[in-house]
Every structure is written in structure tokens, then in C-alpha cells.
Design an enzyme around this catalytic site. Structure first.
Site, mmCIF file in Angstrom:
data_model
loop_
_atom_site.group_PDB
_atom_site.id
_atom_site.type_symbol
_atom_site.label_atom_id
_atom_site.label_comp_id
_atom_site.label_asym_id
_atom_site.label_seq_id
_atom_site.Cartn_x
_atom_site.Cartn_y
_atom_site.Cartn_z
ATOM 1 N N ASN A 1 0.872 -1.177 0.000
ATOM 2 C CA ASN A 1 0.000 0.000 0.000
ATOM 3 C C ASN A 1 0.907 1.225 0.000
ATOM 4 O O ASN A 1 1.495 1.567 1.020
ATOM 5 C CB ASN A 1 -0.904 -0.015 1.235
ATOM 6 C CG ASN A 1 -1.938 1.109 1.199
ATOM 7 O OD1 ASN A 1 -1.870 2.014 0.369
ATOM 8 N ND2 ASN A 1 -2.890 1.042 2.122
ATOM 9 N N ARG B 1 -2.503 -2.200 -3.536
ATOM 10 C CA ARG B 1 -3.764 -1.533 -3.240
ATOM 11 C C ARG B 1 -3.825 -0.265 -4.099
ATOM 12 O O ARG B 1 -2.908 0.568 -4.067
ATOM 13 C CB ARG B 1 -3.803 -1.157 -1.757
ATOM 14 C CG ARG B 1 -5.106 -0.549 -1.331
ATOM 15 C CD ARG B 1 -4.950 0.885 -0.959
ATOM 16 N NE ARG B 1 -6.241 1.465 -0.652
ATOM 17 C CZ ARG B 1 -6.405 2.680 -0.188
ATOM 18 N NH1 ARG B 1 -5.363 3.445 0.052
ATOM 19 N NH2 ARG B 1 -7.601 3.149 0.049
ATOM 20 N N HIS C 1 -13.428 1.293 0.179
ATOM 21 C CA HIS C 1 -13.298 0.212 1.174
ATOM 22 C C HIS C 1 -13.733 -1.126 0.577
ATOM 23 O O HIS C 1 -14.083 -2.049 1.320
ATOM 24 C CB HIS C 1 -14.180 0.449 2.416
ATOM 25 C CG HIS C 1 -13.709 1.538 3.318
ATOM 26 N ND1 HIS C 1 -14.589 2.344 4.004
ATOM 27 C CD2 HIS C 1 -12.476 1.953 3.671
ATOM 28 C CE1 HIS C 1 -13.908 3.213 4.733
ATOM 29 N NE2 HIS C 1 -12.613 2.996 4.541
ATOM 30 N N ARG D 1 -14.259 13.182 8.672
ATOM 31 C CA ARG D 1 -15.069 13.528 7.495
ATOM 32 C C ARG D 1 -16.524 13.712 7.894
ATOM 33 O O ARG D 1 -17.025 12.982 8.748
ATOM 34 C CB ARG D 1 -14.999 12.437 6.424
ATOM 35 C CG ARG D 1 -13.654 12.307 5.754
ATOM 36 C CD ARG D 1 -13.751 11.391 4.533
ATOM 37 N NE ARG D 1 -12.437 10.986 4.112
ATOM 38 C CZ ARG D 1 -12.033 9.714 4.030
ATOM 39 N NH1 ARG D 1 -12.862 8.727 4.316
ATOM 40 N NH2 ARG D 1 -10.814 9.436 3.633
ATOM 41 N N GLU E 1 -7.554 -6.354 4.922
ATOM 42 C CA GLU E 1 -7.440 -5.940 3.521
ATOM 43 C C GLU E 1 -6.174 -6.510 2.875
ATOM 44 O O GLU E 1 -6.183 -6.871 1.699
ATOM 45 C CB GLU E 1 -7.459 -4.409 3.434
ATOM 46 C CG GLU E 1 -8.858 -3.868 3.668
ATOM 47 C CD GLU E 1 -8.902 -2.439 4.165
ATOM 48 O OE1 GLU E 1 -8.556 -2.217 5.352
ATOM 49 O OE2 GLU E 1 -9.271 -1.542 3.397
HETATM 50 P P1 ADP Z 1 -8.413 3.463 8.965
HETATM 51 O O1 ADP Z 1 -9.720 3.965 8.428
HETATM 52 O O2 ADP Z 1 -7.384 4.549 9.096
HETATM 53 O O3 ADP Z 1 -7.939 2.187 8.314
HETATM 54 P P2 ADP Z 1 -8.795 1.856 11.329
HETATM 55 O O4 ADP Z 1 -9.757 0.866 10.806
HETATM 56 O O5 ADP Z 1 -7.420 1.402 11.665
HETATM 57 O O6 ADP Z 1 -8.752 3.157 10.436
HETATM 58 O O7 ADP Z 1 -9.427 2.521 12.628
HETATM 59 C C1 ADP Z 1 -8.746 3.475 13.372
HETATM 60 C C2 ADP Z 1 -9.695 4.031 14.399
HETATM 61 O O8 ADP Z 1 -10.199 2.968 15.214
HETATM 62 C C3 ADP Z 1 -9.020 4.975 15.378
HETATM 63 O O9 ADP Z 1 -8.994 6.285 14.889
HETATM 64 C C4 ADP Z 1 -9.935 4.858 16.568
HETATM 65 O O10 ADP Z 1 -10.964 5.818 16.390
HETATM 66 C C5 ADP Z 1 -10.573 3.499 16.458
HETATM 67 N N1 ADP Z 1 -10.143 2.590 17.543
HETATM 68 C C6 ADP Z 1 -9.063 1.788 17.573
HETATM 69 N N2 ADP Z 1 -9.016 1.110 18.746
HETATM 70 C C7 ADP Z 1 -10.099 1.484 19.467
HETATM 71 C C8 ADP Z 1 -10.633 1.152 20.742
HETATM 72 N N3 ADP Z 1 -10.024 0.281 21.542
HETATM 73 N N4 ADP Z 1 -11.772 1.748 21.122
HETATM 74 C C9 ADP Z 1 -12.396 2.638 20.340
HETATM 75 N N5 ADP Z 1 -11.959 2.991 19.122
HETATM 76 C C10 ADP Z 1 -10.823 2.427 18.685
#
Ligand code: ADP
Length: 395
Positions: free
Chosen positions: A7, A88, A177, A235, A378
Site C-alpha cells: 500500500n 492496493r 473500502h 469527514r 485488507e
Molecule cells: P483506517 O480507516 O485509518 O484504516 P482503522 O480501521 O485502523 O482506520 O481505525 C482506526 C480508528 O479505530 C481509530 O482512529 C480509533 O478511532 C478506532 N479505535 C481503535 N481502537 C479502538 C478502541 N479500543 N476503542 C475505540 N476505538 C478504537
């Protein structure tokens, strides 16, 4: 067979090396700050992690460094062991609806669509070109975030705007996604059978929902760009477009600047005024911060509303799947969402919901729709798509 997934971002390159078809990650890592002064990289393998500073002037230097490190660290003996590289790529528009073998010519074809994904596509393609040059005898495969959604019908993907906008300029819903939703669809069809109707909720920093029937996308919440749909970390999701010229005048800003604010300063961050990370907003809400409480409520409600819409579109879903950073990890947000769709007869068991990060059914026995938490993957989906092309090629 060893397959590398990549990626490439504008200043980063993330990779995983898989042993396929075992689906085992042999090594993974990240090259960061490519083209900047303090560039460095991290590689994880065999339970170890190395971090090194290195002058990464551009993506091809990062790719060459990755190749030499894989050999020097003894992760592979020779580059010939890598049989495929899966990339990706954010946007394949209508043309690239399947994983596609890449050549310099095809990369050029895809770059026609850079204006549809200006923040990601040029970097994704730069990464692909670097690998095509570094490993000319290896199959490089492009896996598009938009591809899985290409089964949507015209009545779902068109906006009710002058039809010529679509014909002349490609104005339509593309959806994003897709690789994550495809993975969720695959895991759920393995668990429940292929003829299922699911609502896949990818709730991370970005977020989208996808209505899937028998493995095919019926509709998804992101649109022409990833700005549409549910409220996200930073967003806005759906808003009235008339707000844009109105606020441009008030703030004396350009359309591009307002779009940047809708991408980067809105959502959980915009409403809470604190953070785009749902962990920060959750703890703010726990401490009684009214704006964090409001942000959490809005976030959950918008997701719940779309679940209800997609349940209607699917004429009754069999399962709702919660995935990505928030969906996999936040029991609080999962409960807040499901509490807002009780009218559909959907309930979760608080004890079953008290965990994070694994495949689990969390609905009660009398829930009318099953609710699952499924960790998305992914990288694995890209590795599988690449593997399938290679195996198909050999047959
Ligand atoms: P991306 O869209 O960047 O791929 P991810 O799927 O990795 O994002 O999600 C990241 C988000 O997940 C973080 O910004 C946070 O908001 C949320 N997150 C991660 N761990 C936790 C947790 N333990 N509790 C609540 N939210 C979480």
C-alpha cells in the site's frame, strides 16, 4: 508461494509478505517519510522488529531497500521466491472492476483516473511502477478499492442530477473500502453460506456501510469520493451541498479549502472539537463533555439510520457485521449503534459484546438479524486476489 502486498501512499509504503495459500504473514513493515528529511523504515519478522533511519529519496529507493533487507535479514534467500506483488489502488473507476495484472501500459491506463482519486492514486501507481521496474519477472496485480462495488446497478450508483454529468464526466457513486467489504463478504459466506444478505459496517477512521446480497454489492454509503455517507473520524459524510458555496463566502475560502475542511476538520473531530479518534471522544463523553457526548450520539445514529435503510433495500438482512478500528474494538460504540435499531428487532448480548478484536457473534438468540464482529484484513484479501490470479494463470 510468497506474495507481497503493498500500500503505497504519497510519503509511505506499507508491505506484508505472505506465505500462500497458508495465509501466513512472514514479515511486514512500513517505510515512512519517503522524500522527506528524516525518512526511516520498520520491518517486523519472526517476533523481532527492526527500525532504521535511511535516506529514502523516492519510492523506488524504498522498494530496492525492502528487497535487499528481505534477503539480508534472511526472510527470503532470493528475490525469485516472491511470485507476486499485490498493490492496493484506490480508484479503478468503471473500467477496472476486477483485480488486474499490471504493466507500465496498464498503470498509464489507470492514471487516466487520477483526477478521481488525486490524494491516493498517483502514489499507489508510483509504488506499482517501482515494483514493476524492480521485479520485472514477477506478476504485479492491482487491487482496487472501488472494484467490489461495481456490481451496483445504475439505480443505486447514479445521482439524481443531469444524466449528462454521468455520461460526460463520470459523475456517479463509485464506493470505497471495497477490499474490506469483499473480505467481510467472503468470511461471512464461509460462516453462513453463500446465499446471504449482509450489511457490512466498516467503521474505522474512515467509514462506510455496504449492502451485500449473495456476495454482490447492492449499495454502499461512500460515493463519488470517500467524503459521502456516514459521519467519520474527521469527514462529515452526507451534508447538504448548498452549505459549500454559503460557507465559502462566509469564510472567504475556496471550494477546495472547504472540501479539505469537510475531509479533515469535520466528523467526530468537528463536533467534539477534541479528536478524530473515537477513543478520545469516548473518554471525553465518559467524563461528561457535552460535545463528545453529542459527537458519539450523532455518529451512532447516522450508522444506525443507514443500517435501517440497507435492511429495507435488502428486504431483510440476515446479518450485520461490525468491522475496522471502531467496529472491532469499541464495545461502547457497538452497543450505541445496535441500541438505535431495536425497531428492527435487533439486540446484542452485553456479555458477548464485552471483548475486542476477534470473530464473534454478539446478537442475542431472539435477535431478528444476526450481529457479528469480524476483524477485517485488507492485506490478506489483496494477497488472495493476487494468488488467485497467479494460480489461474498457471492452470
Ligand atoms: P483506517 O480507516 O485509518 O484504516 P482503522 O480501521 O485502523 O482506520 O481505525 C482506526 C480508528 O479505530 C481509530 O482512529 C480509533 O478511532 C478506532 N479505535 C481503535 N481502537 C479502538 C478502541 N479500543 N476503542 C475505540 N476505538 C478504537
Amino acid at each position: 508461494m510468497k506474495i507481497l502486498t503493498v500500500n503505497a501512499g504519497s510519503s509511505s509504503l506499507k508491505f506484508s509478505l505472505f506465505e500462500m495459500p497458508e495465509e501466513k504473514v512472514i514479515a511486514s513493515g512500513l517505510f515512512e517519510k519517503i522524500g522527506l528529511n528524516d525518512s526511516f523504515y520498520t520491518i517486523k519478522y519472526n517476533g523481532e522488529k527492526i527500525t532504521k533511519e535511511y535516506d529514502l529519496k523516492d519510492h523506488s529507493i524504498a522498494v530496492n531497500k525492502l528487497m535487499s533487507e528481505l534477503i539480508e535479514l534472511g526472510i527470503i534467500n532470493s528475490l525469485d521466491e516472491i511470485e507476486g506483488v499485490g498493490h492496493r489502488i484506490l480508484h479503478g473507476a468503471q473500467e477496472f472492476s476486477e483485480p488486474t495484472v499490471l504493466s507500465e501500459e496498464i498503470v498509464k491506463e489507470i492514471s487516466k483516473y487520477n483526477e478521481l482519486g488525486p490524494l491516493h492514486n498517483p502514489a499507489n501507481l508510483m509504488g506499482a511502477s517501482s515494483f514493476i521496474k524492480a521485479l520485472p519477472n514477477v506478476i504485479n496485480v492491482g487491487v482496487f478499492d472501488t472494484a467490489f462495488h461495481q456490481t451496483m446497478e445504475e439505480k443505486e450508483y447514479l445521482y439524481p442530477v443531469p444524466y449528462e454529468w454521468y455520461e460526460l464526466y463520470g459523475i456517479r457513486k463509485y464506493g470505497f473500502h471495497g477490499t474490506s467489504h469483499k473480505y467481510i463478504s467472503k468470511v461471512m459466506s464461509e460462516a453462513l453460506g453463500p446465499d446471504i444478505k449482509i450489511i457490512s459496517c466498516h467503521i474505522g477512521n474512515g467509514g462506510s456501510l455496504c449492502a451485500i446480497k449473495n456476495g454482490k454489492v447492492v449499495d454502499t454509503t461512500m460515493g463519488f469520493t470517500p467524503l459521502a455517507g456516514i459521519m467519520m473520524g474527521s469527514r462529515s459524510g452526507d451534508i447538504d451541498p448548498s452549505i459549500i458555496p454559503f460557507i465559502m463566502k462566509k469564510l472567504n475560502k475556496s471550494a477546495d479549502e472547504i472540501i479539505t475542511m469537510l475531509n479533515k476538520n469535520s466528523g467526530l473531530l468537528g463536533i467534539s472539537g477534541i479528536s478524530s479518534d473515537s477513543r478520545d471522544v469516548e473518554s471525553g463523553a465518559l467524563n461528561g463533555d457535552p460535545r463528545c457526548i453529542l459527537a458519539e450520539e450523532m455518529y451512532a445514529q447516522k450508522i444506525a439510520n443507514y443500517i435501517a435503510v440497507y435492511n429495507n433495500l435488502l428486504d431483510g438482512a440476515d446479518a450485520i457485521v461490525l468491522t475496522a478500528g471502531v467496529g472491532e474494538n469499541s464495545k461502547t460504540m457497538r452497543k450505541m449503534i445496535i441500541d438505535r435499531i431495536h425497531s428492527l428487532g435487533v439486540y446484542i448480548d452485553d456479555k458477548l459484546n464485552d471483548f475486542r478484536g476477534e470473530f464473534r457473534k454478539i446478537s442475542t438468540d431472539d435477535s431478528k438479524i444476526l450481529v457479528y464482529v469480524v476483524p477485517t484484513n485488507e492485506e490478506l484479501m489483496i494477497a488472495l486476489d493476487t494468488y488467485n490470479i497467479i494460480v489461474g494463470d498457471k492452470n
